[in-house]
Design a protein around this motif. Sequence first.
Motif, short mmCIF file in Angstrom:
data_model
loop_
_atom_site.label_atom_id
_atom_site.label_comp_id
_atom_site.label_asym_id
_atom_site.label_seq_id
_atom_site.Cartn_x
_atom_site.Cartn_y
_atom_site.Cartn_z
N ARG A 107 70.95 -22.23 45.15
CA ARG A 107 72.31 -22.77 45.10
C ARG A 107 72.85 -22.94 46.51
O ARG A 107 72.39 -22.28 47.44
N GLY A 108 73.80 -23.82 46.64
CA GLY A 108 74.51 -23.98 47.93
C GLY A 108 73.75 -24.76 48.98
O GLY A 108 74.14 -24.75 50.15
N PRO A 205 73.62 -22.28 53.83
CA PRO A 205 74.52 -21.40 54.58
C PRO A 205 74.15 -19.93 54.38
O PRO A 205 73.57 -19.57 53.36
N ASP A 206 74.53 -19.12 55.35
CA ASP A 206 74.26 -17.68 55.22
C ASP A 206 75.29 -17.07 54.25
O ASP A 206 76.25 -17.75 53.88
N PRO B 164 79.93 -19.18 50.57
CA PRO B 164 79.26 -20.30 49.91
C PRO B 164 78.99 -20.02 48.43
O PRO B 164 78.88 -18.86 48.04
N ALA B 165 78.87 -21.11 47.67
CA ALA B 165 78.58 -20.96 46.25
C ALA B 165 77.23 -20.28 46.11
O ALA B 165 76.29 -20.62 46.82
N GLY B 166 77.14 -19.35 45.22
CA GLY B 166 75.86 -18.68 44.99
C GLY B 166 75.64 -17.48 45.88
O GLY B 166 74.62 -16.80 45.74
#
Lengths: 452, 654
Positions: A107-108, A205-206, B164-166
């Motif tokens: 995800r993300g 992203p982290d 962030p999502a997740g």
Amino acid sequence: MLFDRLRYLGFRLNSALLYWLRRRFTPAGRLVLCGLVGSAIWGVDTTKSMAYQSFTFLLSLVLLALAVSRLRPRKLSVRRSLPRFATAGEPLSYLITIENLEGRRRRGLSLSEDLSDPRPTFAEFRAERNPHDAGPLMKDQRPFWLDRLAGLTRWRKLIERKMPARAEEFPVPDLPPRGRVEVPVRLEPARRGRWSLPGVIIARPDPLGLAKACVQEPMAQSVLILPKRYAVPRLALPGARRYQQGGVVLSSSVGDSSEFMGLRDYRAGDPLRRIHWRSWAKVGKPVVKEYEDEYFTRHALALDTFIKPGQEAAFEEAVSVAASFACSALTQESLLDLLFVGAQSYCFTAGRGLGGTDRLLEALAGAQSCPDKPFSELHASVAGRSAVLSGIVCVLVGYDEPRREFVARLRARGLPVRVFVVTAGPAQIEEDGMTHALEVGRIAEGLARVCA
Amino acid sequence: MSAPPGLLAAALLFWGQQTGLLGLAAPCAVLVESWRLTGRRFELARSDFSRISDFSAILFFFMCAYLYFTRPANEAFMTLSAWLPLAFVPLLASQLYSAQGTVDVRALFVFMRNQPAKPAWTADISYPYLILCLLAAGAANNRTPLFYPEMALLICWALWRARPAGSSAAAWAALMILTCALGYEGQKRLALLQTEVEKQATGFIFGNGGARIEPEETVMALGHIGRLKQSERIALRVAPAAGRQAPRLLRAASYNAYRARRWLAWDVTFSPVREEASAWRLGPRPADAAEISVSIALEQGSGLLPLPAGTSAVRGFAAGAVTRSRLGAVKVEQGPNRAVFHAETSRTAAFDGPPDRQDLEVPAGTAVMLSQIVRELGLSSRRPRQALALLQRFFDEGFRYSLFRDGPDPGPEALEEFLLKTRAGHCEYFATAAVLLLRAAGIPARFAAGYSVQEYSRLERAWIVRDRHAHAWALAYADSTWVELDATPASWAAVENGRAPWWETLRDACSWAGYRLSLWRWSRALNSWLIVLCAALVFAGWKWLSALKAVGSRPLAAANAPPPPGPGRDSPWYDVEQRLAQEGFARHSWEAGGSWLERISAIPGSKVEASSLRSLLDLHCRQRFDPAGLAAADREALDAGVGEWLRGREKLAR
């Protein structure tokens, strides 16, 4: 020279830094970096300000985010479905398919095209001129004086010229375990020409949402960006039908049909389809059918590629104007020769079954300026074909003495010539029914006025 | 992404708590959050944002000016930093209360206002404002232990939204806790690091001596290897009374004990000086008293006053305290940053304390060497005045002035090397040698540090004293008074002046301009200037409030803004429309001109002929929408046609 080199180095480093920041940090991360710089300035003296405590906190935040972001997303398969053509200034939409090769949900993620480095070389930077050097600019086009003084205007211009499109990031929907998703990508090519796309960057992203881990998936493909085109009504090109040597070769499908005249011996270069096989069988040597020569309309579209420094924008617009006419002036009953000079003199013919508009647009997509050659080369190229031409449309960049003479000589041969002069600013050109001035930034208005 | 509810208010309250401006922060916090309750937002044009941005800029410049004129430079900067959120709160409020929810970046900068619009030029300033609040709170330097946890809490709150999502909440929390711990440890170590660096840097900067004069001791450059460098900065400006000559030397401090290449003010305390009739009185007024004025920059309002010999009083400045030592040093505390004082001086009087045993002490290591020179010169057998003259001649004839020395550091033998071997050195060598030789000859002497007055500035019409004019000389007690003995050869002035850089004139001019500004800044004229500034701010505020009021009258729900200006807005055709509207034949906003004419001409009794107005409408449309505009002749025809039609209509009505 030293000043030029120093500011070039400054711009180059700044550009690299910005690229790195955009690539490795999320918007939130960039904001944290701003805070970090601010607190470093305010907190430089730990006895005079408490901002040093913000500095250490933000520094820890950034370092941790960067450390965690070293864990890059792997085991992904990426495929891109790219069209062959796109148009400058028009959105280019295609799909990128991502497949998750792992057994856990992802995800993300986000993806972006890995565009090639647009930074100019020092020689290009030095050779570039300020926009105002080519002539006075409109108030809304004038660059900020400080930018001009620092050379930032030149740098931006070169980046814009070399940057095919704005690098954008597209969110990837949730990737199911061992599943695949299609990501719609929409880019807006800014310039014509062949656009190479070396690969795709996938970023994650982290957990703090500050830094990004990036993986580059190499996938070299290219797309041809056709020139921007303006809406122009069909141009009424005057001129009578002309004798076309070679006749039916140029009109295999429609129009004046062929008239059989007789048979003659084969000459080198005769097409195979003209061989009369039965006669060959009889006489034992190749015999070809001969047809009556033909008369039909043939126009030329001459593009001026002989530009001076500072006329690059006008040249681009001239190519767009030529492309617009190439699309609109071509009819089923006539031929259109596109003439321009690049590394050599080029002539592309379309119409009457010889090829469509796409062929001319492809040629124009790759047209390059040749500032090192004299204008007389175009003159020679056009004059060599003037006998078969019914009329000429010239798209010129500027209207100086050699160009005026070129037009006058063609007109002296009795050829109707319509001239479109593209200029960077308001031009002092005596417009008549056959000569028109088009100003960069107002081309559409100018064409609408001309064709009204 | 806008800030979560309550975050900006919390940041403002945090800022208010740290800066002590909670009274201002609280209404600002209410302002930035109340739009969520009322739901009232406004349609603000770019010009409105520009106006509000200008208002913030004026507020900012007012703060700059006010602080510049009322606070010392370093304090002004930090106070300005601490006040910044106040200047930009109108801009934040304009974003929060606008329908757009973002600010057009072009509105923020005057030079960008003519640039064409780009989608990337809108920005949400709520998070940058949050950062500003945190930095401003830090600049207040309210050293409370609550600063770190509160600041960290606000940042965590802001970053929670950026997760962030997740992303796992547990991982996020663990990383944040680790960040807090690392940051806390880091800030402690950073403070310690600065202390250590400052300690090292101080030694590095001041270790080689220079113009720094302390009342208790002087750090000299005896034995210094290489070239001594001092700045060209103008330290003092001296203006003697009309008809009087400028004093040759201005003494800041004197010392009575020589220890390990340092001169100390041994067993000396500072006693308060009485203020009488706005003058700090050091001694009774002598009969031949004259005045000189000296301008000096005092670091944070404190420092030693460089005074000519025989100063009986100083006046012309306000100070918390003025103290003096028996060695003649006069110290100011809590004074102005730039002081122009007047010194009452006399050629004959001297108010230094009488000599004591300390003024005859010679270091044991140099006693033999000094006695030998004294014997050779025959100083002991001379009267003090004669001994002084002899000593002066001794140094003038046998020594030379030099700012350079090579070879290894001689250590305690620096003086011996100077007197017996090199016979070259700078003023501290000469002054030290002179004092110790005099003492060895039985004449009480002291070491004096201060400045030499030797350069007259035509630009300023005054004597200027640079840092490199810092000087040292001897004070000898002869005939019951303290006499100055400058043992340094007269060539020293030429050597120092030869080091002046080529741009000195230009720098002096800038320094002069800065000095005049500084004088004005600290003068009484400031008060009236501040009144003018306040009046200008009130006027500007009133103008902008009027503009905001106009903005406020355009709420989003009832937005019926007038059409933007464009070509042909001054067309006379609108008179026709207005006239017909008055007669009850108004054009609907959605109706094209031609359709409108057709419609009203069909109304019985309207007496409107569409055909007669059609040509005028065509001309009007060309003026409005043709990129080429309307030719002058056509415009005249339109004006004339409309005028004629209006007159005809008037007649018809009558």
